[in-house]
Motif scaffolding. Sequence first.
Motif, PDB file in Angstrom:
ATOM      1  N   ARG A   1     -69.642  -3.217  65.743  1.00 56.89           N
ATOM      2  CA  ARG A   1     -69.079  -4.536  66.008  1.00 56.89           C
ATOM      3  C   ARG A   1     -68.090  -4.487  67.180  1.00 56.89           C
ATOM      4  O   ARG A   1     -68.078  -5.378  68.036  1.00 56.89           O
ATOM      5  CB  ARG A   1     -68.395  -5.072  64.750  1.00 56.89           C
ATOM      6  N   LEU A   2     -67.284  -3.446  67.192  1.00 59.15           N
ATOM      7  CA  LEU A   2     -66.342  -3.311  68.303  1.00 59.15           C
ATOM      8  C   LEU A   2     -67.076  -3.170  69.633  1.00 59.15           C
ATOM      9  O   LEU A   2     -66.673  -3.756  70.643  1.00 59.15           O
ATOM     10  CB  LEU A   2     -65.430  -2.097  68.073  1.00 59.15           C
ATOM     11  N   ALA A   3     -68.152  -2.400  69.650  1.00 58.87           N
ATOM     12  CA  ALA A   3     -68.901  -2.197  70.895  1.00 58.87           C
ATOM     13  C   ALA A   3     -69.434  -3.516  71.445  1.00 58.87           C
ATOM     14  O   ALA A   3     -69.396  -3.762  72.657  1.00 58.87           O
ATOM     15  CB  ALA A   3     -70.044  -1.214  70.658  1.00 58.87           C
TER      16      ALA A   3
ATOM     17  N   THR B   1     -58.882   0.854  74.618  1.00 63.70           N
ATOM     18  CA  THR B   1     -59.074   1.132  73.182  1.00 63.70           C
ATOM     19  C   THR B   1     -59.206   2.624  72.917  1.00 63.70           C
ATOM     20  O   THR B   1     -59.293   3.032  71.753  1.00 63.70           O
ATOM     21  CB  THR B   1     -60.315   0.395  72.646  1.00 63.70           C
ATOM     22  N   LEU B   2     -59.195   3.426  73.961  1.00 63.61           N
ATOM     23  CA  LEU B   2     -59.087   4.878  73.770  1.00 63.61           C
ATOM     24  C   LEU B   2     -57.861   5.203  72.927  1.00 63.61           C
ATOM     25  O   LEU B   2     -57.875   6.126  72.099  1.00 63.61           O
ATOM     26  CB  LEU B   2     -58.986   5.571  75.133  1.00 63.61           C
ATOM     27  N   TYR B   3     -56.781   4.420  73.106  1.00 60.12           N
ATOM     28  CA  TYR B   3     -55.556   4.662  72.359  1.00 60.12           C
ATOM     29  C   TYR B   3     -55.679   4.298  70.882  1.00 60.12           C
ATOM     30  O   TYR B   3     -54.815   4.669  70.084  1.00 60.12           O
ATOM     31  CB  TYR B   3     -54.405   3.850  72.960  1.00 60.12           C
ATOM     32  N   CYS B   4     -56.707   3.569  70.520  1.00 60.51           N
ATOM     33  CA  CYS B   4     -56.902   3.222  69.111  1.00 60.51           C
ATOM     34  C   CYS B   4     -57.268   4.441  68.268  1.00 60.51           C
ATOM     35  O   CYS B   4     -57.237   4.351  67.031  1.00 60.51           O
ATOM     36  CB  CYS B   4     -58.007   2.168  68.974  1.00 60.51           C
ATOM     37  N   TRP B   5     -57.636   5.532  68.922  1.00 61.14           N
ATOM     38  CA  TRP B   5     -58.106   6.681  68.164  1.00 61.14           C
ATOM     39  C   TRP B   5     -57.033   7.233  67.232  1.00 61.14           C
ATOM     40  O   TRP B   5     -57.344   7.787  66.172  1.00 61.14           O
ATOM     41  CB  TRP B   5     -58.616   7.780  69.096  1.00 61.14           C
ATOM     42  N   GLY B   6     -55.760   7.100  67.601  1.00 57.54           N
ATOM     43  CA  GLY B   6     -54.702   7.555  66.702  1.00 57.54           C
ATOM     44  C   GLY B   6     -54.771   6.855  65.353  1.00 57.54           C
ATOM     45  O   GLY B   6     -54.399   7.426  64.323  1.00 57.54           O
TER      46      GLY B   6
ATOM     47  N   GLY C   1     -54.918  -1.622  72.630  1.00 53.58           N
ATOM     48  CA  GLY C   1     -54.681  -0.969  71.350  1.00 53.58           C
ATOM     49  C   GLY C   1     -54.132  -1.907  70.301  1.00 53.58           C
ATOM     50  O   GLY C   1     -54.462  -1.794  69.119  1.00 53.58           O
ATOM     51  N   PHE C   2     -53.258  -2.828  70.720  1.00 56.94           N
ATOM     52  CA  PHE C   2     -52.685  -3.771  69.757  1.00 56.94           C
ATOM     53  C   PHE C   2     -53.765  -4.640  69.150  1.00 56.94           C
ATOM     54  O   PHE C   2     -53.874  -4.781  67.929  1.00 56.94           O
ATOM     55  CB  PHE C   2     -51.635  -4.645  70.440  1.00 56.94           C
ATOM     56  N   LEU C   3     -54.558  -5.241  70.010  1.00 58.32           N
ATOM     57  CA  LEU C   3     -55.594  -6.159  69.536  1.00 58.32           C
ATOM     58  C   LEU C   3     -56.619  -5.440  68.675  1.00 58.32           C
ATOM     59  O   LEU C   3     -56.936  -5.869  67.553  1.00 58.32           O
ATOM     60  CB  LEU C   3     -56.273  -6.815  70.738  1.00 58.32           C
ATOM     61  N   PHE C   4     -57.123  -4.320  69.174  1.00 54.11           N
ATOM     62  CA  PHE C   4     -58.258  -3.686  68.500  1.00 54.11           C
ATOM     63  C   PHE C   4     -57.850  -2.727  67.391  1.00 54.11           C
ATOM     64  O   PHE C   4     -58.675  -2.362  66.568  1.00 54.11           O
ATOM     65  CB  PHE C   4     -59.165  -3.030  69.531  1.00 54.11           C
TER      66      PHE C   4
END
Length: 483
Positions: A262-264, A94-99, A223-226
């Motif tokens: 919530r994500l955590a 989920t590091l990639y979710c930062w974009g 990244g897709f899911l989160f």
Amino acid sequence: MSSISLFQVFLLFTPPSFISPATAIAPKPYLRPINSINSKQQTALAPALSNTQAVSSADAEAGVATRGGSAASGLSVAPLAILGGFLTHLTLGTLYCWGNFQSYLPPSMKYFAGLSGSGTPDSLYVIPLGMVFMCIGMPMSSFFQARLGLPLSMLFGSLLMAGGVYLSSFATTLASFMVTYAVMFGFGVGLAYTAPIVAGWKHFPARRGLVSGCILGGFGSGGFLFNMVGSALANPDKLALDPETKLFPSAVYDNFPGMLRRLALIYASMQVVGALLLKTAGLPAVQASSGKAAGASKYSSLKEAVFSKQFVLLWSCIMLSATAGLNTVSVYKMFGNQFPALKSDAYLAMVGGLGSVANGVGRTGWGILQDKLGFRTLFTFLTAMQAVAMMLYKYTVGNRTLFTGTTMVLFLCLGGNFAMAPGACGKLFGADMGPKVFAVLFSAFATAAIGGSAINKQLMGSLGFDAIFKVLAALSVLAGVTV
């Protein structure tokens, strides 16, 4: 041969674990003992008897656990190591979710200078800083793995990452946010990253590329899911950016802390399950070898390995190639928001999610192809495809289908870099030395992330994205001819 003697042969080739204790011990009156078979039949069965006795002896000593299973049940649990690693990597990735997530970061936290900041947001440095601390955590992971075991060390690192996300929800400045979301996050990921790969390689020593691809597929797919989950939590009403201020309504920014908490909690729950699966799989009691000790390396020490010509070339190629994909992950949404045909938060979040699918699912495909074609051939193909996509990126902004497809190709190539690197280390440096070398090699990805951000800061204001994409394409070509 009679039907009874055929059944006897079947029993000879059946591992003891498939026969209940009562069946294995109690004699069957309707079966002739082996010594009652005539001499001609004994001669015919001699090779099978010899081979079966050797197999049965090995199964009795090590059980089916040599393949990650239980001697009592005969069922292999080795795939649980892959599943547990995949599940945990879904959260680490989920590091990639930062974009996507950085668009929900309150305006006062986008710059170190607060609301007085301007130009390219300083929040772009979250991913590079996180990867730097991944590089710091990875070499230390072997220390924790030796003392805690693979499942606990993976759980410790991943929970540290989830804790960083939770604590980030209380940050009020970009600097304090980076301490938890980049430093704690990255360090935790580094500690947890290699544990399931090490376990998978021990279970499947001949399929290292496939093992790496399957586990790291979770890192890319997270990244897709989160992306979808995070956007639903932060912007449930799908509110759009104001065309003049380039900002969301305040309600979106108010949702940002709650989204992180919530994500955590979701991350932590998945990480516990992943560690339990890895623990259930255990480690094989006996590893197969083919002429030399399993995991043997021609290098006597980690220092010798990382100063070798092979490592330097591998590091350089990965650093040059990964810059394009890591840059795309960080800026695709910022780039897309400049164009009327693409300007939609829901659409761009979906693009990031689909890119993550390509990144994640593609890693398994890259791993399978690496086992068949080898690293050099496949890496050359990857860099060529990446260079072409990078050059064409600016021409796709008038069509959502083209933009989505090209973004997915760039995410796919990034996944290939991550998927092939561990397998290349295992092949070049051995199963035991390989993970340690990969922990050092990962600094190439951190260098690529920092370099991509530096290129953005230097060129975006004066020359724009077009110049940035040309530079990244050139780096990809250079990587392909260097390998």
